[in-house]
Design a protein around this motif. Structure first.
Motif, short mmCIF file in Angstrom:
data_model
loop_
_atom_site.label_atom_id
_atom_site.label_comp_id
_atom_site.label_asym_id
_atom_site.label_seq_id
_atom_site.Cartn_x
_atom_site.Cartn_y
_atom_site.Cartn_z
N LEU A 83 11.75 3.89 3.61
CA LEU A 83 10.85 3.29 4.34
C LEU A 83 10.10 2.54 3.21
CD1 LEU A 83 9.94 5.21 7.37
CD2 LEU A 83 11.58 3.30 7.22
N PRO A 84 9.84 1.17 3.44
CA PRO A 84 8.91 0.53 2.46
C PRO A 84 7.58 1.18 2.43
CG PRO A 84 8.94 -0.58 4.52
CD PRO A 84 9.88 0.56 4.59
N GLY A 85 7.11 1.29 0.71
CA GLY A 85 5.85 1.82 0.59
C GLY A 85 5.67 3.34 0.59
N LEU A 86 6.78 4.01 1.20
CA LEU A 86 6.41 5.47 1.27
C LEU A 86 6.85 6.16 -0.04
CD1 LEU A 86 6.41 8.21 2.86
CD2 LEU A 86 9.00 7.81 3.34
N THR A 87 5.94 6.76 -0.74
CA THR A 87 6.10 7.62 -2.02
C THR A 87 6.03 9.04 -1.81
OG1 THR A 87 3.78 7.23 -2.61
CG2 THR A 87 5.10 5.59 -2.97
N VAL A 140 0.93 -1.13 -0.03
CA VAL A 140 -0.14 -0.01 0.10
C VAL A 140 0.79 1.21 -0.01
CG1 VAL A 140 -1.95 1.32 1.38
CG2 VAL A 140 -1.82 -1.11 1.28
N PRO A 141 0.93 2.18 -1.00
CA PRO A 141 1.48 3.62 -1.10
C PRO A 141 1.06 4.10 0.12
CG PRO A 141 -0.04 3.44 -2.89
CD PRO A 141 0.03 1.84 -2.29
N TRP A 142 1.95 5.23 0.70
CA TRP A 142 1.49 5.88 1.72
C TRP A 142 2.54 7.16 1.76
CZ3 TRP A 142 5.19 6.96 6.09
CH2 TRP A 142 6.23 5.83 6.04
#
Length: 237
Positions: A136-140, A112-114
């Motif tokens: 950090l994983p998913g951080l966009t 999930v992108p966040w």
């Protein structure tokens, strides 16, 4: 790369102005906190653009284990309703990014992108905070005005940060009093995401709905600057 224009919304009545004006993404919160599920559902039904929904239960950037569990459940409901992603961010008692809690929530939402919201502007050392966030994983995206008072005070620092580190430029989404004359400098620093809120509401009032013409003016500005930049790259020797 097309520049992303994100517009902050609070309810479904804000959505038509975003869509007609050409917004790329919507950011949903209600007074800085998580909306109730009914409000989120109404916004998501009304929008055909990606929507990121705020995960924040109280007027603080710290959280508890019980709050974290509630936010994971809320995120699941928002995503089931059609949210593209979420936004959240936590600080510890020393006003540092709470990497452990932030990572725990991110890892509970795999794929999930966040967005890390403007909690970063309340930290004591923004440069150290950025180092903790990058990767950090998913951080966009990271919402930031460079200062708790917004871009009026933090603009120069943010441009310098982005220009010095392409990882920061990739994530940075300037927000908090964005001015049209600031955009070209952010673009030159490599920034490709921008956020507006009261800037697209008549009178700058949250009581006014998002205005399509005002959104369109920002979309046109970004498109024109994108075209100018592409042209300049083509004619470089």
């Amino acid at each position: 790369m097309t520049t992303i224009l994100e517009v902050a919304v609070q309810h479904a009545r804000d959505v038509p102005g975003c869509l007609e004006g050409g917004a790329d993404r919507l950011a949903l919160d209600v007074d800085g906190r998580s909306p109730d599920v009914a409000t989120a559902s109404a916004v998501l039904r009304a929008s055909d653009r990606p929507v990121r929904v705020r995960l924040r239960l109280a007027d603080t950037y710290t959280t508890t284990g019980a709050d974290l569990t509630t936010m994971v459940q809320l995120a699941g409901e928002y995503l089931a309703l059609g949210a593209e992603g979420v936004s959240f961010g936590f600080l510890d008692a020393d006003l540092e990014v709470d990497v452990e809690t932030t990572l725990a929530l991110a890892e509970s939402l795999p794929g999930v992108p966040w967005t890390f919201h403007r909690a970063i502007d309340a930290t004591l050392d923004p440069r150290r905070s950025w180092r903790r966030l990058v990767g950090l994983p998913g951080l966009t995206a990271v919402h930031s005005g460079g200062s708790p008072q917004g871009l009026e005070h933090g603009y120069d620092e943010l441009v310098a940060l982005a220009a010095a580190d392409p990882r920061i430029a990739r994530l940075l989404q300037p927000t908090g009093g964005l001015l049209a004359e600031q955009v070209p400098w952010f673009l030159r620093a490599g920034v490709r995401q921008f956020g507006v809120g009261t800037e697209v509401r008549p009178g700058g009032s949250l009581r006014a709905y998002v205005d399509a013409a005002m959104v369109r003016s920002w979309r046109t500005l970004l498109d024109d600057l994108d075209q100018t930049e592409a042209h300049d790259r083509r004619v470089e020797p």
